[in-house]
Design an enzyme around this catalytic site. Sequence first.
Site, PDB file in Angstrom:
ATOM      1  N   ILE A  47      -2.033   2.095 -15.521  1.00  0.00           N
ATOM      2  CA  ILE A  47      -2.448   3.386 -15.016  1.00  0.00           C
ATOM      3  C   ILE A  47      -2.941   3.261 -13.570  1.00  0.00           C
ATOM      4  CG2 ILE A  47      -3.185   4.275 -17.269  1.00  0.00           C
ATOM      5  CD1 ILE A  47      -6.102   3.546 -16.488  1.00  0.00           C
TER       6      ILE A  47
ATOM      7  N   LYS B 284       0.860  -1.188   0.000  1.00  0.00           N
ATOM      8  CA  LYS B 284       0.000   0.000   0.000  1.00  0.00           C
ATOM      9  C   LYS B 284       0.896   1.238   0.000  1.00  0.00           C
ATOM     10  CE  LYS B 284      -3.510   2.860   0.580  1.00  0.00           C
ATOM     11  NZ  LYS B 284      -4.485   3.112  -0.496  1.00  0.00           N
TER      12      LYS B 284
ATOM     13  N   CYS C 210      -2.026   9.626  -6.952  1.00  0.00           N
ATOM     14  CA  CYS C 210      -3.180   9.425  -6.064  1.00  0.00           C
ATOM     15  C   CYS C 210      -4.204  10.540  -6.258  1.00  0.00           C
ATOM     16  CB  CYS C 210      -2.747   9.395  -4.605  1.00  0.00           C
ATOM     17  SG  CYS C 210      -4.165   9.325  -3.488  1.00  0.00           S
TER      18      CYS C 210
END
Length: 310
Positions: free
Chosen positions: A191, A44, A129
Amino acid sequence: NLTANIAGLNFNHILLNAAGVMCQTSEELDRVLASEYTGSVVTKSSTPSLRPGNVSPRYYELSNGLGTINSMGLPNEGFDYYMDYVTKQQTDKPIFFSVAGLSKQDNLDMLHQLEQSDFDGLIELNLSCPNVPGKPQTAYDFETTHEILTEVFSFFTKPLGVKLPPYFDIVHFDQIAKILNQFPLAFVNAINSIGNGLVIDEATDTVVIKPKGGFGGVGGPLVKATALANVRALRQRLNPNIKMIGTGGVTTGRDVYEHILCGADLVEVGSQLAIEGVGVFERLENELITILTEKGYSSLDEVRGQLKII
Ligand code: DHB
C-alpha cells in the site's frame, strides 16, 4: 535463492525502496541500486516539471518507533531528470519508473514519453499520493481509476503497474480488483501510506508537520496490519498474471516473510529505510533467510501466498 519475476524481468533479490524514500536524487538512487541486497530501485514519483514540494517540517518519526508521518507534497526533480537517470544506467536490475501526474493529462503525457523512449524497465503509475493540497487520492475514485487505465492501455505496451492506497472495506477490495482485472497490468503495489493521519507532540500540544495543518501519510509499524490485509485481499482477487508488490510496515525479516505469505512477489521498505539507511536491506534479507531456513523452506515459491486460515 530469493528471486522474483515480473513481466519477464528477473529480480535477484526481492527487497527495494518504497517510492519516495531515498530515491529523489541520482545519488540516492545510486545508493539503493548499488546495494548487493536490493532487487531494484523505484524512482521518486515524478511530475512533468520539477516541484519543491510542501513547506517543512514535512516528515516526522514518532519517538516510540511506531511509525512516521509525512506530507512531502511530491518534491521531485521533474520527469526529464528521471528519464535521463534511468536511460543512463548499465545495471541489470530492472528499474521501476514512478509517475504521479497531478492530472490525467500529465500522466498520459509522461506515459507517452516513456512508451516512446528506450527505457526498458517497469513503470509504476502512482494513483495514491495523499499529500498534494486539493488533490484527492485517485484510486479512491473507482470511476476515474477505470477511465485513466482505459486511456493508458489504449496505447501503452511496456510493463506497467499501479501503486494503490490502502482500502478498508471488503466490498472496496472487490470493486478495485474487478476494475484492475480488466487491464493487462504487470503488477499491483499495495500500500501507499495511510493518508491523512494526525500526530500530536505531547510536550507542546502541536502538530508535528506543517503542511495541511498537520495531516499526513502514515507509515511504519502502525500500518502493517492494513498493508498485509491489502496484499492478501488483492492477491486473492487479482488475475494470477498480475504480480504483487507488498509495501507497508516492514521493519524486520518477519515482516517481509508475512508480506510473502500474503502473496507479495517483491517487498518494499519505506519508513524503515528512511530511519536505518541502505544497511536495512542486508539485515532484512539475512533475517528472512534465517526464518526460511528454520522452517525448512528452500524457495519463496513454497511460501508465497501460503497464508493459513483457521
Ligand atoms: C508523496 C507522498 C506519497 O505517498 C506519494 O505516493 C507521492 C508523493 C509526497 O508527499 O511527496
